[in-house]
Design an enzyme around this catalytic site. Structure first.
Site, PDB file in Angstrom:
ATOM      1  N   TRP A  17       0.817  -1.201   0.000  1.00 44.18           N
ATOM      2  CA  TRP A  17       0.000   0.000   0.000  1.00 44.18           C
ATOM      3  C   TRP A  17       0.858   1.260   0.000  1.00 44.18           C
ATOM      4  CZ3 TRP A  17      -3.969   1.608   4.297  1.00 44.18           C
ATOM      5  CH2 TRP A  17      -4.856   2.540   3.771  1.00 44.18           C
ATOM      6  N   TRP A  54      -4.432   5.031  -2.080  1.00 41.17           N
ATOM      7  CA  TRP A  54      -5.402   5.115  -0.982  1.00 41.17           C
ATOM      8  C   TRP A  54      -6.074   3.787  -0.672  1.00 41.17           C
ATOM      9  CZ3 TRP A  54      -5.079   8.133  -5.307  1.00 41.17           C
ATOM     10  CH2 TRP A  54      -4.547   9.402  -5.129  1.00 41.17           C
ATOM     11  N   ASP A  55      -5.701   2.714  -1.354  1.00 41.50           N
ATOM     12  CA  ASP A  55      -6.309   1.391  -1.188  1.00 41.50           C
ATOM     13  C   ASP A  55      -7.764   1.387  -1.626  1.00 41.50           C
ATOM     14  OD1 ASP A  55      -6.327  -1.345  -0.543  1.00 41.50           O
ATOM     15  OD2 ASP A  55      -7.141  -0.940   1.437  1.00 41.50           O
ATOM     16  N   TYR A  56      -8.062   2.047  -2.729  1.00 46.14           N
ATOM     17  CA  TYR A  56      -9.434   2.097  -3.209  1.00 46.14           C
ATOM     18  C   TYR A  56      -9.895   0.761  -3.809  1.00 46.14           C
ATOM     19  CZ  TYR A  56      -9.524   7.128  -2.408  1.00 46.14           C
ATOM     20  OH  TYR A  56      -9.500   8.364  -1.831  1.00 46.14           O
ATOM     21  N   ARG A  83     -14.882   2.616  -5.449  1.00 40.54           N
ATOM     22  CA  ARG A  83     -14.556   3.074  -4.089  1.00 40.54           C
ATOM     23  C   ARG A  83     -13.861   4.438  -4.112  1.00 40.54           C
ATOM     24  NH1 ARG A  83     -11.754  -1.713  -0.756  1.00 40.54           N
ATOM     25  NH2 ARG A  83     -11.059   0.083   0.432  1.00 40.54           N
TER      26      ARG A  83
END
Length: 177
Positions: A17, A54-56, A83
């Site tokens: 990430w 952003w780890d969407y 997301r």
């Protein structure tokens, strides 16, 4: 040539990430794929969040519809509320990006998506780089639209989906080995 509709797939976020550890767009993560259903050959790929910081993830539902475009031509569409706070609509036969709109005005990691290139125009104030503390990044890593189920009403030509309004702060730090 194959006349069957493409098989539609989506891929999630890159790892790790921490974006400073993986330079570049991280192709082909965060991508909607259209593949030939008979051969598996890629017909198109559209990367929604290049170099996702952003780890969407982007593994949300893809809704299929047939709607007329502004010229009155009936098109086979794929609509994907992501997301990352953007609702994408693509022509599912060839991958052309039709629209990419913010779910609401609070989405701020991106200023807009360039419809010609498909590339998001980012706001550097909301980046997660190691030399920067970002506050009120919208949406949070949880996303404005997570993995809830959506629906499409073909008679009313409307989509129905639930969204979150959660933002986040990002403060980088180094951990001792």
């Amino acid at each position: 040539p194959c006349t069957a509709p493409p098989l539609l797939l989506r891929l999630g976020h890159p790892a790790p990430w921490n974006e400073t550890m993986r330079p570049g767009d991280n192709k082909w993560t965060m991508t909607i794929w259209g593949r030939d259903i008979d051969t598996g050959e890629a017909k198109f790929g559209y990367q929604k969040t290049p170099h996702d910081e952003w780890d969407y993830a982007g593994v949300n539902v893809m809704m299929l519809s047939e709607q007329k475009d502004k010229d009155g031509k009936l098109r086979k569409l794929l609509t994907h509320p992501d997301r990352n706070g953007i609702v994408y609509t693509l022509d599912r036969t060839n991958g052309d990006l039709i629209s990419a709109n913010k779910m609401d005005d609070t989405v701020n990691w991106v200023k807009q998506v360039d419809l010609k290139t498909g590339v998001p125009i980012r706001d550097p104030e909301f980046a997660t780089r190691m030399d920067h503390k970002a506050t009120e990044i919208c949406p949070s890593a949880m996303g404005y639209h997570n993995q809830g189920h959506d629906s499409y009403d073909p008679e009313k030509q409307r989509f129905f989906l639930g969204i979150n309004h959660i933002c986040m702060d990002w403060e980088p730090f180094h951990a001792a080995p």
